[in-house]
Design a protein around this motif. Sequence first.
Motif, PDB file in Angstrom:
ATOM      1  N   PHE A   1     -14.209 -18.395   6.869  1.00 42.41           N
ATOM      2  CA  PHE A   1     -13.461 -17.225   7.308  1.00 42.41           C
ATOM      3  C   PHE A   1     -14.212 -15.970   6.848  1.00 42.41           C
ATOM      4  CE2 PHE A   1     -10.474 -20.674   6.651  1.00 42.41           C
ATOM      5  CZ  PHE A   1      -9.746 -20.687   7.830  1.00 42.41           C
ATOM      6  N   ASP A   2     -14.722 -15.219   7.793  1.00 46.19           N
ATOM      7  CA  ASP A   2     -15.469 -13.987   7.509  1.00 46.19           C
ATOM      8  C   ASP A   2     -14.552 -12.817   7.850  1.00 46.19           C
ATOM      9  OD1 ASP A   2     -17.447 -12.198   6.948  1.00 46.19           O
ATOM     10  OD2 ASP A   2     -18.984 -13.201   8.135  1.00 46.19           O
ATOM     11  N   CYS A   3     -13.966 -12.202   6.814  1.00 44.13           N
ATOM     12  CA  CYS A   3     -12.874 -11.244   6.994  1.00 44.13           C
ATOM     13  C   CYS A   3     -13.356  -9.808   6.772  1.00 44.13           C
ATOM     14  CB  CYS A   3     -11.741 -11.540   6.011  1.00 44.13           C
ATOM     15  SG  CYS A   3     -11.238 -13.269   5.931  1.00 44.13           S
ATOM     16  N   THR A   4     -12.820  -8.891   7.578  1.00 43.33           N
ATOM     17  CA  THR A   4     -13.124  -7.460   7.427  1.00 43.33           C
ATOM     18  C   THR A   4     -11.833  -6.657   7.486  1.00 43.33           C
ATOM     19  OG1 THR A   4     -15.279  -7.727   8.504  1.00 43.33           O
ATOM     20  CG2 THR A   4     -14.404  -5.495   8.349  1.00 43.33           C
ATOM     21  N   LEU A   5     -11.610  -5.853   6.463  1.00 45.11           N
ATOM     22  CA  LEU A   5     -10.485  -4.920   6.436  1.00 45.11           C
ATOM     23  C   LEU A   5     -11.037  -3.520   6.674  1.00 45.11           C
ATOM     24  CD1 LEU A   5      -7.479  -4.197   5.799  1.00 45.11           C
ATOM     25  CD2 LEU A   5      -8.165  -4.029   3.398  1.00 45.11           C
ATOM     26  N   ARG A   6     -10.560  -2.850   7.741  1.00 45.04           N
ATOM     27  CA  ARG A   6     -11.058  -1.506   8.091  1.00 45.04           C
ATOM     28  C   ARG A   6      -9.896  -0.529   8.133  1.00 45.04           C
ATOM     29  NH1 ARG A   6     -11.848   1.082  13.059  1.00 45.04           N
ATOM     30  NH2 ARG A   6     -11.339  -0.862  14.152  1.00 45.04           N
TER      31      ARG A   6
ATOM     32  N   PHE B   1      -5.496   5.760   3.060  1.00 47.17           N
ATOM     33  CA  PHE B   1      -4.347   5.126   2.418  1.00 47.17           C
ATOM     34  C   PHE B   1      -4.806   4.476   1.117  1.00 47.17           C
ATOM     35  CE2 PHE B   1      -6.186   1.507   4.504  1.00 47.17           C
ATOM     36  CZ  PHE B   1      -5.813   0.399   3.766  1.00 47.17           C
ATOM     37  N   THR B   2      -3.862   4.155   0.264  1.00 45.10           N
ATOM     38  CA  THR B   2      -4.148   3.483  -1.007  1.00 45.10           C
ATOM     39  C   THR B   2      -3.614   2.055  -0.955  1.00 45.10           C
ATOM     40  OG1 THR B   2      -4.070   5.546  -2.252  1.00 45.10           O
ATOM     41  CG2 THR B   2      -3.786   3.507  -3.500  1.00 45.10           C
ATOM     42  N   LEU B   3      -4.493   1.133  -1.249  1.00 44.56           N
ATOM     43  CA  LEU B   3      -4.112  -0.276  -1.291  1.00 44.56           C
ATOM     44  C   LEU B   3      -3.851  -0.645  -2.749  1.00 44.56           C
ATOM     45  CD1 LEU B   3      -3.718  -2.861   0.355  1.00 44.56           C
ATOM     46  CD2 LEU B   3      -6.161  -3.309   0.128  1.00 44.56           C
TER      47      LEU B   3
ATOM     48  N   SER C   1       0.845  -1.191   0.000  1.00 45.10           N
ATOM     49  CA  SER C   1       0.000   0.000   0.000  1.00 45.10           C
ATOM     50  C   SER C   1       0.878   1.236   0.000  1.00 45.10           C
ATOM     51  CB  SER C   1      -0.889   0.001   1.244  1.00 45.10           C
ATOM     52  OG  SER C   1      -0.106   0.218   2.401  1.00 45.10           O
ATOM     53  N   SER C   2       0.231   2.376   0.020  1.00 47.26           N
ATOM     54  CA  SER C   2       0.963   3.639   0.101  1.00 47.26           C
ATOM     55  C   SER C   2       1.684   3.770   1.437  1.00 47.26           C
ATOM     56  CB  SER C   2      -0.007   4.813  -0.074  1.00 47.26           C
ATOM     57  OG  SER C   2      -1.045   4.755   0.900  1.00 47.26           O
ATOM     58  N   GLU C   3       1.282   2.931   2.417  1.00 52.50           N
ATOM     59  CA  GLU C   3       1.909   2.949   3.737  1.00 52.50           C
ATOM     60  C   GLU C   3       2.953   1.844   3.892  1.00 52.50           C
ATOM     61  OE1 GLU C   3       1.267   5.234   6.113  1.00 52.50           O
ATOM     62  OE2 GLU C   3      -0.067   6.252   4.708  1.00 52.50           O
ATOM     63  N   GLY C   4       3.177   1.072   2.815  1.00 56.00           N
ATOM     64  CA  GLY C   4       4.165   0.008   2.895  1.00 56.00           C
ATOM     65  C   GLY C   4       3.535  -1.371   2.772  1.00 56.00           C
TER      66      GLY C   4
ATOM     67  N   ASP D   1     -10.703   5.784   2.669  1.00 57.05           N
ATOM     68  CA  ASP D   1     -10.791   6.849   3.653  1.00 57.05           C
ATOM     69  C   ASP D   1     -10.926   6.224   5.030  1.00 57.05           C
ATOM     70  OD1 ASP D   1     -10.664   9.032   1.885  1.00 57.05           O
ATOM     71  OD2 ASP D   1     -12.779   8.768   1.361  1.00 57.05           O
ATOM     72  N   LYS D   2     -10.655   6.974   6.051  1.00 62.20           N
ATOM     73  CA  LYS D   2     -10.757   6.459   7.414  1.00 62.20           C
ATOM     74  C   LYS D   2     -12.151   5.886   7.656  1.00 62.20           C
ATOM     75  CE  LYS D   2     -10.252   7.751  12.269  1.00 62.20           C
ATOM     76  NZ  LYS D   2      -9.930   8.835  13.232  1.00 62.20           N
ATOM     77  N   GLY D   3     -12.208   4.663   8.173  1.00 65.45           N
ATOM     78  CA  GLY D   3     -13.486   4.012   8.464  1.00 65.45           C
ATOM     79  C   GLY D   3     -14.026   3.152   7.343  1.00 65.45           C
ATOM     80  N   ASN D   4     -13.466   3.275   6.137  1.00 63.06           N
ATOM     81  CA  ASN D   4     -13.907   2.416   5.026  1.00 63.06           C
ATOM     82  C   ASN D   4     -13.606   0.944   5.343  1.00 63.06           C
ATOM     83  OD1 ASN D   4     -13.124   4.582   2.171  1.00 63.06           O
ATOM     84  ND2 ASN D   4     -14.815   4.621   3.608  1.00 63.06           N
TER      85      ASN D   4
END
Length: 662
Positions: A86-91, A96-98, A37-40, A201-204
């Motif tokens: 597996f029920d996955c959530t990315l928050r 940041f940009t993935l 990502s943009s954060e590494g 965005d934050k919270g997405n």
Amino acid sequence: INVWGRQYQFEGTIFPSKIFTQQENILSKPINLKGNSSEGVISYNPIVYKIIKSTPTVLEFISKGQNAFSVFTVKTHCEYDGYIIFDCTLRALKKFTLNNMTINIPMKSRFATLCYGNKVFQMKPGKPISAIFSGAVRGRKLAFRFAPTIWLGDEQRGLCWQAESDKDWHYSDPQEAIDILPSNDVTVFRANLINLPITFDKGNIRKYKFALSATPVKPIVRDAWDLRVIRSEPYGRDYDLPQRKTKNGKLVLEQLRELGVKYLFVNFCDVWPHPRPLHKQYSIYLHRLVKAVHKHNLKLYNYMIHLRYPTNVPEFNIYGLNIANLPMKGYVRVCYLVHNHPRPGQISIDYGADSQGTIIMCAKSPAMQDSYIYALAKRIDTYGEDGVYLDGMPVSGCKNIYHGCGYYNPDGTIHSTYPVFANREFMKRIYTVLKTRNPNSVIDLHDSFSYSIPSVAYSDLIWSGEIWYHLRGRGAKFIPDELTLDKFRTEFMGIQAGVAANILAYRLGPQEKVAAISLLHDIPVRPNNKNYDVLSHKQLTENYFNMIIKLWKMRDEFDAKHAKKIYYWQPQQRQYISVNPDKCYVLLFYHPGTSVLVYVTNLNKHKRNVNVTLNLDKLNLADKTLVAYNVLDEKTVPLNNGTFSLTLNSLDWKYIWIKPRQ
């Protein structure tokens, strides 16, 4: 997490770090989430676990990892049969940009030699088999569409992936949603969740849900040779079976029992395809049939459930839109509406329903499931049949948002999803209805178009072979070109699901020719009862039926069920037996020091002289005077120092029994 035959280990990881099946760890490294990502580089350590449910049948826990810009949370739900969802959530914790994100399952290549994928290619019109991958992984990349079911393994074990929706996936090429990447030591299953940059965005949040099931799911307790099922013919005329007689005046039911038949699969529907009778005449004839079959110490089960739902039952008037797979697809079995058709069909023509109209249904519909389960339970309680035949299970793509399928694309159109989780729950409910009433009942599943192992495991017997739709009415030019050996080992043996297996031959060719391949794997083509002309090829099935009767008796006398079996793909076969020329194969059964049974087949396009040599020392038979006996021809075969020869036409086959002369 320990279940039958398997163990899943989590060692500070979100997904399993090791998966043992049949005492082997099939993973080379832990299943992992990768991306940048943009954060590494994406990394989540340490992982925090919290168990939220633990019972004898279900374990649920939360695993959670966090870094400076996101949180990845997984609710893991594991059931007693080893099926893990597996029920996955990315928050996002900040903007940041993935750039990309993948789930990677690195398997040891020696355990990833075969692959099955359902709907992994764009289907060519009129050719359902074109959407399926089934066979050997040959060292090159396999690029698949998002698919509801993909299995990767070998002849003994493997791992099945399932998912219903790619809603939050973000990939550039639909044909590269999932990759199989083989190398010498490691073969990677890679799900490309994101391979186009996407800004959070934050919270997405983005959600991903999938399941894994190590295989085999259970042991095979009764194989097809134990069950001895035949398809009762003529098609749809079983209501006269109680009084039907042979040419010699013997009751057919009495003859079938004497020949060794155990189960009759009949197609004797009132309203096709629904378990609950609506017409009194049908009910009377069904009671009579069940009573007559049981009187002759036989068992029977009927065609009761299909992936289509009838439009002329009361539930359809109320719940039809909820039940339907959308876009709605109707179907009428035309042959049952025409009296002079070679298969004049079911009792409804003479005694009952005025409609055979149906629609494709969806397993996600609770109305459909409740309707069928209630009707099935009442049917078994009322008539006492010994099982159920399921003509396929509903796993087609569906856009029916009324029962939870489909999702909206950005342009407002609806995208299909696949109800594989719901399909498995439907199969579990059917299994419960049958097994709580009679543990020995048979769930006979026609699974040609979807070898969904976690669902198939809730049956006793699979019957497969209709995927060659494009050959309908013609048969294959050369059967081994269509039904290849690697395809057979992948899809048609039932080992991974732990169920017995039969082959349905009519689209490929004559039963005895298809048997040249199936019997090499110790899987019989299901016989029809005698004296009926099969619609698709017009060949009499009496010869094959008579062969099967002989094979049943031979297997009982030889005690084939408890014999050691060595297949052609197993390296140790060469220590016991050799065969030439090429494309001639053997299946070896043996009781050490007692006797040997050899199945020999010629899969060449032309006649061959086949030479077979036994290692008598290895088989503990070197000090005995032996005789070789052709089981079907009832003739001896010359045997010289453990070697015998046969002349076999293309797709011809023999069983040779070698035993001490006395």
